[in-house]
Motif scaffolding. Structure first.
Motif, PDB file in Angstrom:
ATOM      1  N   MET A  36       0.830  -1.214   0.000  1.00  8.86           N
ATOM      2  CA  MET A  36       0.000   0.000   0.000  1.00  8.86           C
ATOM      3  C   MET A  36       0.875   1.279   0.000  1.00  8.86           C
ATOM      4  O   MET A  36       0.583   2.235  -0.692  1.00  8.86           O
ATOM      5  CB  MET A  36      -0.893  -0.036   1.250  1.00  8.86           C
ATOM      6  CG  MET A  36      -1.912   1.067   1.289  1.00  8.86           C
ATOM      7  SD  MET A  36      -3.044   0.977  -0.110  1.00  8.86           S
ATOM      8  CE  MET A  36      -3.564   2.660  -0.228  1.00  8.86           C
ATOM      9  N   LEU A  37       1.930   1.216   0.809  1.00  5.13           N
ATOM     10  CA  LEU A  37       2.842   2.373   0.864  1.00  5.13           C
ATOM     11  C   LEU A  37       3.556   2.563  -0.471  1.00  5.13           C
ATOM     12  O   LEU A  37       3.739   3.694  -0.929  1.00  5.13           O
ATOM     13  CB  LEU A  37       3.890   2.169   1.964  1.00  5.13           C
ATOM     14  CG  LEU A  37       3.476   2.519   3.390  1.00  5.13           C
ATOM     15  CD1 LEU A  37       4.587   2.158   4.348  1.00  5.13           C
ATOM     16  CD2 LEU A  37       3.140   3.996   3.523  1.00  5.13           C
TER      17      LEU A  37
ATOM     18  N   THR B  69       5.447  12.261   8.731  1.00  2.36           N
ATOM     19  CA  THR B  69       5.031  12.387  10.134  1.00  2.36           C
ATOM     20  C   THR B  69       3.652  11.744  10.300  1.00  2.36           C
ATOM     21  O   THR B  69       3.424  10.998  11.252  1.00  2.36           O
ATOM     22  CB  THR B  69       4.954  13.878  10.540  1.00  2.36           C
ATOM     23  OG1 THR B  69       6.159  14.496  10.151  1.00  2.36           O
ATOM     24  CG2 THR B  69       4.735  14.051  12.013  1.00  2.36           C
ATOM     25  N   PHE B  70       2.778  12.034   9.355  1.00  7.38           N
ATOM     26  CA  PHE B  70       1.436  11.453   9.432  1.00  7.38           C
ATOM     27  C   PHE B  70       1.490   9.937   9.246  1.00  7.38           C
ATOM     28  O   PHE B  70       0.890   9.188  10.018  1.00  7.38           O
ATOM     29  CB  PHE B  70       0.522  12.091   8.379  1.00  7.38           C
ATOM     30  CG  PHE B  70      -0.829  11.454   8.311  1.00  7.38           C
ATOM     31  CD1 PHE B  70      -1.748  11.650   9.333  1.00  7.38           C
ATOM     32  CD2 PHE B  70      -1.187  10.634   7.260  1.00  7.38           C
ATOM     33  CE1 PHE B  70      -2.995  11.038   9.297  1.00  7.38           C
ATOM     34  CE2 PHE B  70      -2.426  10.026   7.219  1.00  7.38           C
ATOM     35  CZ  PHE B  70      -3.334  10.229   8.235  1.00  7.38           C
ATOM     36  N   LEU B  71       2.248   9.502   8.226  1.00  9.97           N
ATOM     37  CA  LEU B  71       2.316   8.059   7.953  1.00  9.97           C
ATOM     38  C   LEU B  71       2.893   7.300   9.145  1.00  9.97           C
ATOM     39  O   LEU B  71       2.477   6.189   9.441  1.00  9.97           O
ATOM     40  CB  LEU B  71       3.163   7.790   6.709  1.00  9.97           C
ATOM     41  CG  LEU B  71       2.554   8.245   5.381  1.00  9.97           C
ATOM     42  CD1 LEU B  71       3.535   8.035   4.248  1.00  9.97           C
ATOM     43  CD2 LEU B  71       1.256   7.505   5.087  1.00  9.97           C
ATOM     44  N   CYS B  72       3.852   7.938   9.834  1.00 10.71           N
ATOM     45  CA  CYS B  72       4.490   7.299  10.991  1.00 10.71           C
ATOM     46  C   CYS B  72       3.516   7.093  12.143  1.00 10.71           C
ATOM     47  O   CYS B  72       3.806   6.318  13.051  1.00 10.71           O
ATOM     48  CB  CYS B  72       5.663   8.145  11.480  1.00 10.71           C
ATOM     49  SG  CYS B  72       7.204   7.552  10.855  1.00 10.71           S
ATOM     50  N   THR B  73       2.418   7.813  12.134  1.00 13.11           N
ATOM     51  CA  THR B  73       1.454   7.637  13.225  1.00 13.11           C
ATOM     52  C   THR B  73       0.430   6.543  12.866  1.00 13.11           C
ATOM     53  O   THR B  73      -0.424   6.232  13.669  1.00 13.11           O
ATOM     54  CB  THR B  73       0.710   8.952  13.533  1.00 13.11           C
ATOM     55  OG1 THR B  73      -0.017   9.343  12.369  1.00 13.11           O
ATOM     56  CG2 THR B  73       1.671  10.044  13.919  1.00 13.11           C
ATOM     57  N   LEU B  74       0.531   6.008  11.660  1.00 11.66           N
ATOM     58  CA  LEU B  74      -0.317   4.869  11.283  1.00 11.66           C
ATOM     59  C   LEU B  74       0.480   3.580  11.545  1.00 11.66           C
ATOM     60  O   LEU B  74       1.570   3.628  12.098  1.00 11.66           O
ATOM     61  CB  LEU B  74      -0.704   4.984   9.803  1.00 11.66           C
ATOM     62  CG  LEU B  74      -1.377   6.301   9.376  1.00 11.66           C
ATOM     63  CD1 LEU B  74      -1.600   6.313   7.880  1.00 11.66           C
ATOM     64  CD2 LEU B  74      -2.680   6.513  10.111  1.00 11.66           C
ATOM     65  N   ALA B  75      -0.074   2.470  11.105  1.00  5.72           N
ATOM     66  CA  ALA B  75       0.606   1.195  11.376  1.00  5.72           C
ATOM     67  C   ALA B  75       1.765   0.968  10.402  1.00  5.72           C
ATOM     68  O   ALA B  75       1.765   0.031   9.602  1.00  5.72           O
ATOM     69  CB  ALA B  75      -0.408   0.063  11.276  1.00  5.72           C
ATOM     70  N   THR B  76       2.727   1.863  10.449  1.00  3.00           N
ATOM     71  CA  THR B  76       3.922   1.731   9.606  1.00  3.00           C
ATOM     72  C   THR B  76       5.148   2.160  10.409  1.00  3.00           C
ATOM     73  O   THR B  76       5.019   2.815  11.436  1.00  3.00           O
ATOM     74  CB  THR B  76       3.872   2.665   8.371  1.00  3.00           C
ATOM     75  OG1 THR B  76       3.638   3.986   8.840  1.00  3.00           O
ATOM     76  CG2 THR B  76       2.815   2.284   7.397  1.00  3.00           C
ATOM     77  N   THR B  77       6.304   1.811   9.901  1.00  2.00           N
ATOM     78  CA  THR B  77       7.530   2.284  10.535  1.00  2.00           C
ATOM     79  C   THR B  77       8.274   3.165   9.528  1.00  2.00           C
ATOM     80  O   THR B  77       7.967   3.141   8.332  1.00  2.00           O
ATOM     81  CB  THR B  77       8.442   1.102  10.923  1.00  2.00           C
ATOM     82  OG1 THR B  77       8.790   0.408   9.726  1.00  2.00           O
ATOM     83  CG2 THR B  77       7.743   0.153  11.869  1.00  2.00           C
ATOM     84  N   ARG B  78       9.248   3.881  10.029  1.00  2.00           N
ATOM     85  CA  ARG B  78      10.040   4.732   9.127  1.00  2.00           C
ATOM     86  C   ARG B  78      10.767   3.889   8.089  1.00  2.00           C
ATOM     87  O   ARG B  78      10.942   4.310   6.950  1.00  2.00           O
ATOM     88  CB  ARG B  78      11.077   5.520   9.935  1.00  2.00           C
ATOM     89  CG  ARG B  78      10.465   6.531  10.851  1.00  2.00           C
ATOM     90  CD  ARG B  78      11.559   7.436  11.363  1.00  2.00           C
ATOM     91  NE  ARG B  78      11.106   8.217  12.483  1.00  2.00           N
ATOM     92  CZ  ARG B  78      11.668   9.363  12.854  1.00  2.00           C
ATOM     93  NH1 ARG B  78      12.698   9.840  12.201  1.00  2.00           N
ATOM     94  NH2 ARG B  78      11.218  10.020  13.901  1.00  2.00           N
TER      95      ARG B  78
ATOM     96  N   VAL C 268       4.188  14.681   5.536  1.00  6.21           N
ATOM     97  CA  VAL C 268       3.554  13.444   5.088  1.00  6.21           C
ATOM     98  C   VAL C 268       4.090  12.241   5.875  1.00  6.21           C
ATOM     99  O   VAL C 268       3.312  11.435   6.390  1.00  6.21           O
ATOM    100  CB  VAL C 268       3.775  13.236   3.562  1.00  6.21           C
ATOM    101  CG1 VAL C 268       3.239  11.898   3.119  1.00  6.21           C
ATOM    102  CG2 VAL C 268       3.098  14.350   2.784  1.00  6.21           C
TER     103      VAL C 268
ATOM    104  N   GLN D 257       9.787   1.157   6.705  1.00  5.85           N
ATOM    105  CA  GLN D 257       8.843   0.783   5.638  1.00  5.85           C
ATOM    106  C   GLN D 257       8.585   1.971   4.708  1.00  5.85           C
ATOM    107  O   GLN D 257       8.503   1.795   3.488  1.00  5.85           O
ATOM    108  CB  GLN D 257       7.519   0.316   6.255  1.00  5.85           C
ATOM    109  CG  GLN D 257       7.633  -1.057   6.918  1.00  5.85           C
ATOM    110  CD  GLN D 257       6.382  -1.426   7.688  1.00  5.85           C
ATOM    111  OE1 GLN D 257       5.623  -0.574   8.131  1.00  5.85           O
ATOM    112  NE2 GLN D 257       6.170  -2.715   7.861  1.00  5.85           N
TER     113      GLN D 257
END
Lengths: 215, 290
Positions: free
Chosen positions: A1-2, A81-90, A79, A92
Motif C-alpha cells: 500500500m505504501l 510524520t502522518f504516515l508514521c502515526t499509522l501502522a507503519t515504521t520509518r 507526510v 517501511q
C-alpha cells in the motif's frame, strides 16, 4: 500500500522522462526510416545515439531533483510524520520511496533500451559502433546506478533546512556523477563505482530518515 | 504483569541547549483517561512526540504498550490512535482517499463506526483535505484515529478549532471509547473544563517537570484555597510548607496550599484568625494557581 502511494505520488514527476523516452523511440524509428529512404544511415543514426546518451545523463539529474523535491515537500507537508502515526515504521516508508523510484528508473531504462534495440534492428548493416560487445547491458547497468545514486543524493540533500542545498546540492553532485561517466564511459567499473555511490547515498539517507525528528 | 500503557522515566530533552524536559517521570495505567496540562511551551507536545518516536529524547526512557518508543513495530503502532495538534494530514488527498489509505494500512478498521462518525461530523468524502476547515480536519483526524479501534488514543489538543457542539461530540466519543474494556487515553488540552469532564488522572507540567500527578479527586482534595480574616493586619510572611500562592490585603489573606492537614491548620490558628473559609476550586483555578 505504501509503495502504491509512493508510485502515485511520483507519477506526475515521471511523466516527463516517460514522454521523453517515448519521443526518443519515435525519433529513432522516424529518423531511421528517413535515413533508409535517403541512403544516409550512419549520419542520422549517430545524431540519434548522441541524443540518446544525452537523455540518459539528463535523467540522472532529473532523478536527483525528484529525490530532493520529494524529501523537501515531505518535510514541509509532514507526510511522513502522518504516515508514521499509522501502522507503519520509518523503515517501511523509506523502503517504499526507494522501491517506487527503482520501479520508475527501470521503466524509463526499459523504454530507452527498447528504443536502442529498435535502432539496432532497423539498421540494415547493424554497425558494430552501436553495440560493441554488450554495450547495451553495460549502458543500462551504469545508467541504473547513476540514476539511483542521483535519487539517493537528492533524498539526502532534500532534508536539509533552507532551500539552497536542496536545490543546488543534487545538481552539483549529479554533475560529478555525469563527469565520471563521461571520463570512464558506460563501463563495468563505472557501474560498480556508481553502485557503491548509490548504496552510500541511500544508506546515509535511510540512516538520516530513521533518526531525524519528524516535524 | 506490567499494566502501564505509557511509561516515561527520567526524560530529558534539550533544544539548542535549552532544557524543555527536565527529568519527567510519568506512568499511565491501562483504562485511564490521563489529562496532561501545562502552559504553552512547557513540553506537552514534545512528550507526546517522543512517546510516538517522532522526536528523539536527549536522555531517558519512554515506552508505549510495553515497547520502547523508538522501536515500535508497525503492528504496535497500529494499536495507537493519534490526533495531532494542527491535524497535519496529507493535504493534497481527498478525504475518501485518505480514509482508504488509513484503512489499508490499519491492523483493524471499523468501517461502520467510521461511517457513523463521518455522518455525525458531516464530513464530505470528496473534498480535498486542504479545503477543509481546521475544525473539520480535527474531526477527520479524530474519526481516523478512532476507526482503528485503538488500545491507546493519544491526542494533542484535540478540541482546538472545534465549535461547542463538535467539542461535546468529541467528549462523548472519548467517553464511549473508554467504556470499551482496557482502552486508554492520553491527552493534553488547554480547555480545562474538557479535561475536568473526562480525565480521571491529571498531570501538570511546569518548567519541564511534572508538578502534579494524581487523580482529579485527589488533586482537588490536596489543593485548598482558604480565605483567612484576621482581627488585625494579616501576617505578611508565613513559614509554612507547600504554599502555592499567598495574597494578603489588610485583614484578609488568601492562601492556596498543597496537602492541607491538621498540622497546617494548627499552625495557622496560632495567628488567631477571626474566620477561615474555603474557596471552591475548579481544575482551571488549580491550574492557574499552580
Amino acid at each position: 500500500m505504501l509503495i502504491k502511494r509512493e508510485i502515485e505520488a511520483l507519477a506526475v514527476y515521471m511523466l516527463l522522462p516517460l514522454v521523453l523516452a517515448l519521443v526518443v523511440i519515435a525519433l529513432v524509428i522516424s529518423s531511421e526510416t528517413f535515413a533508409r529512404s535517403n541512403y544516409r544511415q550512419l549520419g542520422v543514426s549517430s545524431g540519434v545515439v548522441l541524443s540518446f546518451w544525452g537523455i540518459s545523463g539528463f535523467l540522472s539529474l532529473y532523478f536527483a531533483g525528484i529525490g530532493s523535491y520529494q524529501s523537501y515537500t515531505d518535510r514541509n507537508a509532514k507526510v511522513s510524520t502522518f504516515l508514521c502515526t499509522l501502522a507503519t515504521t520509518r523503515h517501511q516508508i523509506f523502503a517504499a520511496k526507494t522501491i517506487a523510484a527503482v520501479v520508475y528508473i527501470l521503466i524509463v531504462l526499459i523504454l530507452l533500451a527498447g528504443a536502442y534495440v529498435i535502432l539496432l534492428m532497423i539498421l540494415p548493416s547493424r554497425p558494430v559502433l552501436l553495440n560493441p560487445s554488450g554495450l547495451l547491458g553495460r549502458m543500462i547497468f551504469t545508467a541504473f546506478w547513476a540514476h539511483l545514486a542521483g535519487y539517493g543524493l537528492g533524498l539526502l540533500l532534500g532534508w536539509n533546512q533552507g532551500r539552497i542545498i536542496p536545490t543546488f546540492g543534487p545538481l552539483l553532485l549529479s554533475i560529478v556523477i555525469l563527469c565520471m561517466i563521461l571520463i570512464k564511459g558506460f563501463s563495468l567499473s563505472a557501474g560498480v563505482v556508481l553502485m557503491l555511490a548509490a548504496a552510500a547515498a541511500l544508506g546515509r539517507a535511510w540512516q538520516k530518515f530513521s533518526t531525524m525528528p519528524l516535524q | 504483569m506490567n499494566d502501564m500503557v505509557v511509561k516515561i522515566e527520567d526524560l530529558y530533552k534539550y533544544f539548542d541547549g535549552r532544557c524543555v524536559l527536565n527529568g519527567v517521570n510519568l506512568s499511565v495505567p491501562r483504562g485511564c483517561i490521563y489529562g496532561l496540562l501545562g502552559r504553552n511551551g512547557t513540553g506537552k507536545t514534545t512528550i507526546i512526540r517522543i512517546l510516538l518516536g517522532l522526536e528523539p529524547a536527549t536522555r531517558g526512557a519512554t515506552e508505549l504498550l510495553g515497547a520502547e518508543s523508538n522501536r515500535l513495530t508497525a503492528r504496535q503502532r497500529g494499536k495507537i490512535g493519534y490526533v495531532a495538534e494542527g491535524h497535519h494530514l496529507i493535504q493534497n488527498y481527498k478525504v475518501g482517499k485518505l480514509a482508504q489509505l488509513c484503512k489499508n494500512l490499519a491492523n483493524q478498521w471499523d468501517q461502520k463506526f467510521f461511517d457513523h462518525l463521518m455522518s455525525t461530523f458531516r464530513l464530505p468524502m470528496d473534498r480535498k483535505i486542504k479545503k477543509l476547515s481546521a475544525g473539520m480536519r480535527a474531526q477527520l483526524n479524530l474519526a481516523l484515529a478512532m476507526a482503528i479501534n485503538p488500545e491507546l488514543l493519544i491526542m494533542d489538543d484535540p478540541t482546538l478549532g472545534l465549535d461547542t457542539i463538535a467539542r461535546r461530540q468529541f467528549l462523548e466519543l472519548a467517553i464511549d471509547l473508554i467504556q470499551k474494556e482496557g482502552r486508554t487515553i492520553l491527552f493534553c488540552s488547554h480547555i480545562l473544563s474538557d479535561v475536568e469532564r473526562i480525565a480521571d488522572r491529571i498531570g501538570i507540567l511546569r518548567a519541564g517537570k511534572i508538578l502534579v500527578d494524581c487523580s482529579l479527586e485527589e488533586l482537588k482534595r490536596r489543593i485548598k484555597k482558604l480565605r483567612f480574616i484576621f482581627a488585625d493586619k494579616a501576617p505578611s510572611q508565613l513559614h509554612l510548607n507547600e504554599i502555592i500562592n499567598q495574597q494578603s490585603s489588610g485583614r484578609e489573606m488568601i492562601l492556596t496550599v498543597a496537602n492541607w492537614n491538621q498540622q497546617k491548620q494548627a499552625f495557622m490558628e496560632t495567628f488567631g484568625p477571626a474566620s477561615c473559609s474555603e474557596i471552591a476550586l475548579s481544575l482551571e483555578d488549580i491550574f492557574i494557581e499552580c
